[in-house]
Design an enzyme around this catalytic site. Structure first.
Site, PDB file in Angstrom:
ATOM      1  N   SER A  90      36.273  20.628 105.622  1.00 41.44           N
ATOM      2  CA  SER A  90      35.847  21.978 105.974  1.00 41.44           C
ATOM      3  C   SER A  90      34.347  22.108 105.732  1.00 41.44           C
ATOM      4  O   SER A  90      33.747  21.299 105.008  1.00 41.44           O
ATOM      5  CB  SER A  90      36.601  22.990 105.100  1.00 41.44           C
ATOM      6  OG  SER A  90      36.044  24.277 105.172  1.00 41.44           O
ATOM      7  N   TYR A 118      40.601  27.286  98.079  1.00 44.00           N
ATOM      8  CA  TYR A 118      40.323  26.581  99.326  1.00 44.00           C
ATOM      9  C   TYR A 118      39.052  25.746  99.186  1.00 44.00           C
ATOM     10  O   TYR A 118      39.019  24.571  99.582  1.00 44.00           O
ATOM     11  CB  TYR A 118      40.176  27.591 100.467  1.00 44.00           C
ATOM     12  CG  TYR A 118      40.069  26.952 101.841  1.00 44.00           C
ATOM     13  CD1 TYR A 118      41.208  26.548 102.515  1.00 44.00           C
ATOM     14  CD2 TYR A 118      38.827  26.781 102.454  1.00 44.00           C
ATOM     15  CE1 TYR A 118      41.120  25.971 103.777  1.00 44.00           C
ATOM     16  CE2 TYR A 118      38.730  26.209 103.707  1.00 44.00           C
ATOM     17  CZ  TYR A 118      39.879  25.811 104.368  1.00 44.00           C
ATOM     18  OH  TYR A 118      39.786  25.230 105.621  1.00 44.00           O
TER      19      TYR A 118
END
Length: 251
Positions: A143, A156
């Site tokens: 990410s 996350y």
């Protein structure tokens, strides 16, 4: 030269392939010649139909990777398709809340799927690669928050930073077995995970204002990169995480 990008006769296991980025990557791999073992919590009927329309086989494996034992998933895929040559660790979730209020439940659920499951499925598939004696390719979906801190997504960010580190470690350990481990770090993509951001007019404008490409990414934008990392064209690429972000990190 183009033959090096062909995946004819290969089998790819793709997690989280029923929608979004996972579906896009599964279809790209199938178009390049792969049969697909798709792992998802719900039957990936749409992905299955689209893969079959490309003339490739699709085996649906239903499992919650956050809790399911991983070896049976590998055994099922090999039993159905004969082997595994490529693993795409795409399945993931996100939870949003201020760090001061973030719950242990939300922390554990994200870490269990995004990082723990990724490691142990990679381990099981790497053992299968070694048993086959032919090496293999593992592609982890990281990410932008593998490189940046973000806000209101502590688990996350931690998990995706971990994915970046694990990609390097596994590449170091498994290169002698002919296993390449790399990552793809999608930028801001138009998927279910980002729906809340896209519907927030202020945040949407802020995000688009930083992307040189001037648009949100799509699942199709990951197809070329995943084919490259899954193919012989990337045999000397190992431990690297490729940002596919429209130029976000360059701004």
């Amino acid at each position: 030269m183009l033959d090096k990008f062909s995946l004819a006769g290969k089998v790819a296991m793709v997690t989280g392939c029923n929608t979004g980025l996972g579906q896009g990557m599964a279809l790209g791999l199938a178009a390049a010649g792969c049969d697909i073992a798709g792992v998802s919590r719900r039957a990936a009927r749409e992905t299955s139909a689209k893969v079959h329309a490309l003339g490739r086989r699709f085996v649906a494996i239903e499992a919650d990777l956050a809790t399911a034992p991983v070896q049976p998933l590998v055994t099922e895929a090999v039993g159905a398709l004969g082997r595994i040559d490529i693993l795409v660790n795409n399945a993931g979730i996100i939870r949003r809340d201020d760090a001061l209020d973030f719950s242990e439940k939300d922390w554990d659920e994200v870490m269990d799927l995004n990082l723990k499951a990724l490691f142990f499925l990679s381990q099981a598939v790497a053992r299968q690669f070694i048993a086959q004696g032919s090496g293999g390719k593992i592609i982890n979906v990281a990410s932008m928050l593998s490189f940046q801190g973000g806000i209101r997504v502590p688990s996350y960010t931690a998990s995706k930073s971990g994915v970046l580190g694990l990609t390097r470690l596994l590449a170091n350990e498994w290169a002698p077995y002919g296993i390449n481990v790399n990552g793809i770090a999608p930028g801001y993509m138009a998927t279910n995970n980002t729906q809340a951001l896209r519907e927030d007019a202020e945040r949407n404008e802020e995000i688009l204002g930083r992307i040189p490409a001037g648009r949100w990414g799509t699942p199709e934008d990951l197809q070329g990169p995943v084919i490259f990392l899954a193919s012989k064209a990337s045999d000397y690429v190992n431990g690297y995480t490729l940002a596919v972000d429209g130029g976000w990190l360059a701004r």
